[in-house]
Design an enzyme around this catalytic site. Structure first.
Site, short mmCIF file in Angstrom:
data_model
loop_
_atom_site.label_atom_id
_atom_site.label_comp_id
_atom_site.label_asym_id
_atom_site.label_seq_id
_atom_site.Cartn_x
_atom_site.Cartn_y
_atom_site.Cartn_z
N HIS A 154 51.98 35.66 35.03
CA HIS A 154 51.79 36.46 36.24
C HIS A 154 52.25 35.68 37.46
CE1 HIS A 154 48.28 34.01 37.15
NE2 HIS A 154 47.85 34.22 35.93
P1 TYD Z 1 44.08 35.12 34.42
O1 TYD Z 1 44.29 34.71 35.83
O2 TYD Z 1 44.95 36.22 33.89
O3 TYD Z 1 44.17 33.87 33.45
P2 TYD Z 1 45.38 32.86 33.14
O4 TYD Z 1 46.38 32.99 34.23
O5 TYD Z 1 44.75 31.53 33.12
O6 TYD Z 1 45.94 33.18 31.81
O7 TYD Z 1 42.55 35.54 34.25
C1 TYD Z 1 41.99 35.86 32.98
C2 TYD Z 1 40.76 36.72 33.21
O8 TYD Z 1 39.75 35.98 33.94
C3 TYD Z 1 41.04 37.98 34.02
O9 TYD Z 1 40.28 39.04 33.44
C4 TYD Z 1 40.49 37.69 35.38
C5 TYD Z 1 39.39 36.67 35.14
N1 TYD Z 1 39.27 35.69 36.23
C6 TYD Z 1 38.19 35.75 37.08
O10 TYD Z 1 37.31 36.63 36.97
N2 TYD Z 1 38.09 34.81 38.09
C7 TYD Z 1 39.03 33.84 38.25
O11 TYD Z 1 38.91 33.00 39.18
C8 TYD Z 1 40.16 33.80 37.38
C9 TYD Z 1 41.23 32.76 37.51
C10 TYD Z 1 40.23 34.74 36.37
#
Ligand code: TYD
Length: 136
Positions: free
Chosen positions: A51
């Site tokens: 992302h």
């Molecule tokens: P995501 O940012 O997509 O993870 P990564 O980039 O590490 O693969 O987040 C994964 C899930 O966690 C998504 O459902 C959102 C949640 N999340 C939070 O609730 N708070 C946060 O600070 C972060 C980073 C993610």
């Protein structure tokens, strides 16, 4: 734009009892820290990220172990290998990122400039490119 993303060498206090590193928001990194999160227990072969953020700035640190971070500004791609807890990778807004190649037991800590906000994400690569005005 990808040239704004770079490895920042953090202060390291060497000590025979164990080394110490610290990060001060607005001083060692170009933003105030509003949020900290970390990835751990990452199974072998897993990929994270996938992302981009509209406004969020981040510093990614390999607190333990190692992993790769692939950055993409829509035009250029760069791969960074993080394996030291005194190096942070600064990521400016509007950069697509993918994290992979996690070593077993690795911990990825992220310092972020804002609180969690799903509206700040581009989770669709084509939508990210469209917003950069890039046609592919
Ligand atoms: P995501 O940012 O997509 O993870 P990564 O980039 O590490 O693969 O987040 C994964 C899930 O966690 C998504 O459902 C959102 C949640 N999340 C939070 O609730 N708070 C946060 O600070 C972060 C980073 C993610």
């Amino acid at each position: 734009m990808i040239d704004k993303c770079k490895i920042i060498e953090l202060p390291k206090i060497k000590d025979p009892r164990g080394n110490l590193t610290f990060v001060e928001g607005g001083k060692h990194i170009p933003f105030e820290i509003q949020r900290v999160y970390y990835l751990y227990d990452v199974p072998g072969g897993a990929e994270r990220g996938g992302h981009a953020h509209k406004e969020l700035q981040q510093l990614i640190i390999a607190m333990s172990g190692s992993f790769d971070v692939l950055l993409d500004d829509g035009t250029e791609k760069k791969r960074f290998y993080l394996n030291r807890s005194y190096y942070g990778l600064y990521i400016c807004p509007m950069i697509w990122r993918e994290l992979d190649n996690f070593s077993s037991g690795s911990v990825c800590m992220v310092l972020a400039s804002n609180l969690y906000d799903e509206a700040d994400y581009y989770r669709d690569y084509q939508e990210f490119l469209d917003n950069l005005g890039i046609t592919k």
